[in-house]
Design a protein around this motif. Sequence first.
Motif, PDB file in Angstrom:
ATOM      1  N   VAL A  28      47.362  39.166  32.377  1.00  0.00           N
ATOM      2  CA  VAL A  28      45.959  39.545  32.231  1.00  0.00           C
ATOM      3  C   VAL A  28      45.078  38.686  33.133  1.00  0.00           C
ATOM      4  O   VAL A  28      44.137  39.190  33.767  1.00  0.00           O
ATOM      5  N   ALA A  29      45.381  37.386  33.210  1.00  0.00           N
ATOM      6  CA  ALA A  29      44.599  36.503  34.086  1.00  0.00           C
ATOM      7  C   ALA A  29      44.710  36.945  35.533  1.00  0.00           C
ATOM      8  O   ALA A  29      43.711  36.971  36.276  1.00  0.00           O
ATOM      9  N   TRP A  30      45.920  37.315  35.944  1.00  0.00           N
ATOM     10  CA  TRP A  30      46.122  37.795  37.321  1.00  0.00           C
ATOM     11  C   TRP A  30      45.359  39.101  37.551  1.00  0.00           C
ATOM     12  O   TRP A  30      44.660  39.260  38.550  1.00  0.00           O
ATOM     13  N   LEU A  31      45.482  40.051  36.615  1.00  0.00           N
ATOM     14  CA  LEU A  31      44.848  41.352  36.785  1.00  0.00           C
ATOM     15  C   LEU A  31      43.323  41.212  36.828  1.00  0.00           C
ATOM     16  O   LEU A  31      42.657  41.836  37.657  1.00  0.00           O
ATOM     17  N   LYS A  32      42.777  40.389  35.970  1.00  0.00           N
ATOM     18  CA  LYS A  32      41.324  40.188  35.984  1.00  0.00           C
ATOM     19  C   LYS A  32      40.876  39.564  37.307  1.00  0.00           C
ATOM     20  O   LYS A  32      39.797  39.884  37.820  1.00  0.00           O
ATOM     21  N   GLY A  33      41.710  38.694  37.847  1.00  0.00           N
ATOM     22  CA  GLY A  33      41.384  38.111  39.145  1.00  0.00           C
ATOM     23  C   GLY A  33      41.329  39.153  40.238  1.00  0.00           C
ATOM     24  O   GLY A  33      40.448  39.110  41.115  1.00  0.00           O
ATOM     25  N   GLN A  34      42.248  40.125  40.202  1.00  0.00           N
ATOM     26  CA  GLN A  34      42.240  41.194  41.203  1.00  0.00           C
ATOM     27  C   GLN A  34      41.027  42.105  41.016  1.00  0.00           C
ATOM     28  O   GLN A  34      40.392  42.541  41.984  1.00  0.00           O
ATOM     29  N   LEU A  35      40.686  42.401  39.758  1.00  0.00           N
ATOM     30  CA  LEU A  35      39.540  43.264  39.492  1.00  0.00           C
ATOM     31  C   LEU A  35      38.224  42.607  39.898  1.00  0.00           C
ATOM     32  O   LEU A  35      37.247  43.292  40.205  1.00  0.00           O
ATOM     33  N   ALA A  36      38.215  41.270  39.916  1.00  0.00           N
ATOM     34  CA  ALA A  36      37.003  40.557  40.319  1.00  0.00           C
ATOM     35  C   ALA A  36      36.772  40.618  41.821  1.00  0.00           C
ATOM     36  O   ALA A  36      35.653  40.396  42.292  1.00  0.00           O
ATOM     37  N   ASP A  37      37.833  40.945  42.569  1.00  0.00           N
ATOM     38  CA  ASP A  37      37.705  41.065  44.018  1.00  0.00           C
ATOM     39  C   ASP A  37      37.044  42.401  44.352  1.00  0.00           C
ATOM     40  O   ASP A  37      37.449  43.463  43.843  1.00  0.00           O
ATOM     41  N   GLU A  38      36.052  42.391  45.222  1.00  0.00           N
ATOM     42  CA  GLU A  38      35.256  43.581  45.498  1.00  0.00           C
ATOM     43  C   GLU A  38      36.088  44.744  46.012  1.00  0.00           C
ATOM     44  O   GLU A  38      35.850  45.904  45.654  1.00  0.00           O
ATOM     45  N   THR A  39      37.067  44.452  46.875  1.00  0.00           N
ATOM     46  CA  THR A  39      37.901  45.522  47.435  1.00  0.00           C
ATOM     47  C   THR A  39      39.041  45.890  46.502  1.00  0.00           C
ATOM     48  O   THR A  39      39.224  47.053  46.138  1.00  0.00           O
ATOM     49  N   ARG A  40      39.828  44.916  46.094  1.00  0.00           N
ATOM     50  CA  ARG A  40      41.004  45.205  45.280  1.00  0.00           C
ATOM     51  C   ARG A  40      40.632  45.827  43.939  1.00  0.00           C
ATOM     52  O   ARG A  40      41.356  46.680  43.414  1.00  0.00           O
ATOM     53  N   GLY A  41      39.499  45.427  43.416  1.00  0.00           N
ATOM     54  CA  GLY A  41      39.072  45.946  42.122  1.00  0.00           C
ATOM     55  C   GLY A  41      38.814  47.438  42.112  1.00  0.00           C
ATOM     56  O   GLY A  41      38.766  48.062  41.039  1.00  0.00           O
ATOM     57  N   ARG A  42      38.664  48.053  43.285  1.00  0.00           N
ATOM     58  CA  ARG A  42      38.412  49.491  43.400  1.00  0.00           C
ATOM     59  C   ARG A  42      39.701  50.300  43.557  1.00  0.00           C
ATOM     60  O   ARG A  42      39.655  51.531  43.627  1.00  0.00           O
ATOM     61  N   HIS A  43      40.847  49.616  43.600  1.00  0.00           N
ATOM     62  CA  HIS A  43      42.081  50.312  43.966  1.00  0.00           C
ATOM     63  C   HIS A  43      43.203  50.133  42.951  1.00  0.00           C
ATOM     64  O   HIS A  43      44.367  50.403  43.264  1.00  0.00           O
ATOM     65  N   ILE A  44      42.869  49.721  41.736  1.00  0.00           N
ATOM     66  CA  ILE A  44      43.860  49.538  40.680  1.00  0.00           C
ATOM     67  C   ILE A  44      43.695  50.663  39.669  1.00  0.00           C
ATOM     68  O   ILE A  44      42.584  50.956  39.213  1.00  0.00           O
ATOM     69  N   LEU A  45      44.800  51.308  39.320  1.00  0.00           N
ATOM     70  CA  LEU A  45      44.791  52.515  38.491  1.00  0.00           C
ATOM     71  C   LEU A  45      45.533  52.281  37.183  1.00  0.00           C
ATOM     72  O   LEU A  45      46.572  51.599  37.158  1.00  0.00           O
ATOM     73  N   PHE A  46      45.035  52.871  36.112  1.00  0.00           N
ATOM     74  CA  PHE A  46      45.748  52.821  34.847  1.00  0.00           C
ATOM     75  C   PHE A  46      46.796  53.929  34.794  1.00  0.00           C
ATOM     76  O   PHE A  46      46.559  55.059  35.229  1.00  0.00           O
ATOM     77  N   GLY A  47      47.964  53.607  34.252  1.00  0.00           N
ATOM     78  CA  GLY A  47      49.018  54.593  34.018  1.00  0.00           C
ATOM     79  C   GLY A  47      49.973  54.047  32.982  1.00  0.00           C
ATOM     80  O   GLY A  47      50.064  52.832  32.790  1.00  0.00           O
ATOM     81  N   THR A  48      50.700  54.927  32.318  1.00  0.00           N
ATOM     82  CA  THR A  48      51.615  54.488  31.258  1.00  0.00           C
ATOM     83  C   THR A  48      53.088  54.635  31.620  1.00  0.00           C
ATOM     84  O   THR A  48      53.912  53.850  31.170  1.00  0.00           O
ATOM     85  N   ASP A  49      53.437  55.665  32.388  1.00  0.00           N
ATOM     86  CA  ASP A  49      54.825  56.084  32.598  1.00  0.00           C
ATOM     87  C   ASP A  49      55.390  56.733  31.342  1.00  0.00           C
ATOM     88  O   ASP A  49      56.582  56.704  31.115  1.00  0.00           O
ATOM     89  N   SER A  50      54.503  57.311  30.539  1.00  0.00           N
ATOM     90  CA  SER A  50      54.959  58.076  29.381  1.00  0.00           C
ATOM     91  C   SER A  50      55.738  59.305  29.885  1.00  0.00           C
ATOM     92  O   SER A  50      55.402  59.863  30.929  1.00  0.00           O
TER      93      SER A  50
END
Length: 400
Positions: free
Chosen positions: A295-317
């Motif tokens: 979670v700490a890593w993911l929040k760090g990526q989301l805080a980045d202006e560019t990377r934060g726009r390119h992360i997608l939610f998915g489950t693999d259900s």
Amino acid sequence: MRVDDHAHVFTFKTFLTRAAEADLKVRLMAWHLSEAAANDAIKLAKAVLFGDAAEARLAVFAATWGLAGNPVLEFLRRGCLPDIDDVTDALMADTTAAAGEDDALAVLLMMDVVDGDSTPEELALYETQFTETVAQAERYPGRALPFVMINPLRGNAALDYLRRGLDEGRCVGVKLYPSLGYTVTDPMIPKILRACQDAAAPIIMHCNDAGFCGPGYDCTYCSPMAWQDVIADYDVRFDFAHFGDHTEGKAASDTHPSWRDFITTLMDRFPGRVYADVSYQSGPLGTPEEQEAYVAWLKGQLADETRGRHILFGTDSFLIFLATTARHYWDFFKTALGDDFGRIAVENPARFLGLPTAGTAPDPNTALGRHVAYLQERKNAPDSRFGQGAAPAGWLAGLL
């Protein structure tokens, strides 16, 4: 509208080739089933395909192996359902409940596990899967978005699915799965990338060191390092599924130990074109300490202006049921990210998929525009199943 960017609705009846069976056994054993239990699970699936009652077989299987309450039972149950309509209904019920809204959307990724030894009967399974999966777009208009899987191991026959999926508007994107046994240098790859570029169709590519594997398997076939040049050469939106996750302590490449970190550098180099989804990630499935670090890593990526726009939610259900439930996976990210969950589940997926704002028509020459035209045509067809699963999604308002 919240989006599960990575889901599956195949049945064992439309999927279980000998190659898939061998891979499925490995995956079952990876989640703490003994070899004997995994063999029994495969035997169960085959027995149901030949007419045995699934619930009775599942009850015996659960009792024999002490698996009461284990999500793997729901994995087997869904795979044994009689058709893809049933699996999709279960997925969409899960998705709307977990998303907390009726207008939720799921991307349906097809699976085509064949090799050079596959029989004509095995090769024919994917045709049924393709037809039944495409039908879900009609049953859940704008809520179930199919991605056609293109497997170069089929040879030129694979290109027919590219035509039927994108040119005819049945699908809105393409799924690639190189670990089945092909590399980025396969002569079919430029044809696939060019078609996606011309149709503004996004690509989702399996990208971790597990999953389904073909003969002569080499996990680096999925390496983001291997695919960086084609991303540079073609203007496509490219999702590295599972965010390049690989087994802890196992270097996924001789030249770079972390695919995940390399993907983030590609996001910096190709803004608007390189994405990654968080489906079936080992971090959320790990110990509390591993979850905290993730979670700490993911929040760090989301805080980045560019990377934060390119992360997608998915489950693999429903493959995630080998490890956990879809609801648990949704709840992990909703709780961990709070308000930021909307970025990975709403804003970024809409950008990746190219969804227009409600009432705005997509370019008719794009894959999404062709898909809207396909839905318009199917809505009035004599054999139409339009809206049988749910009313059209909000983004389709005024377009049909």
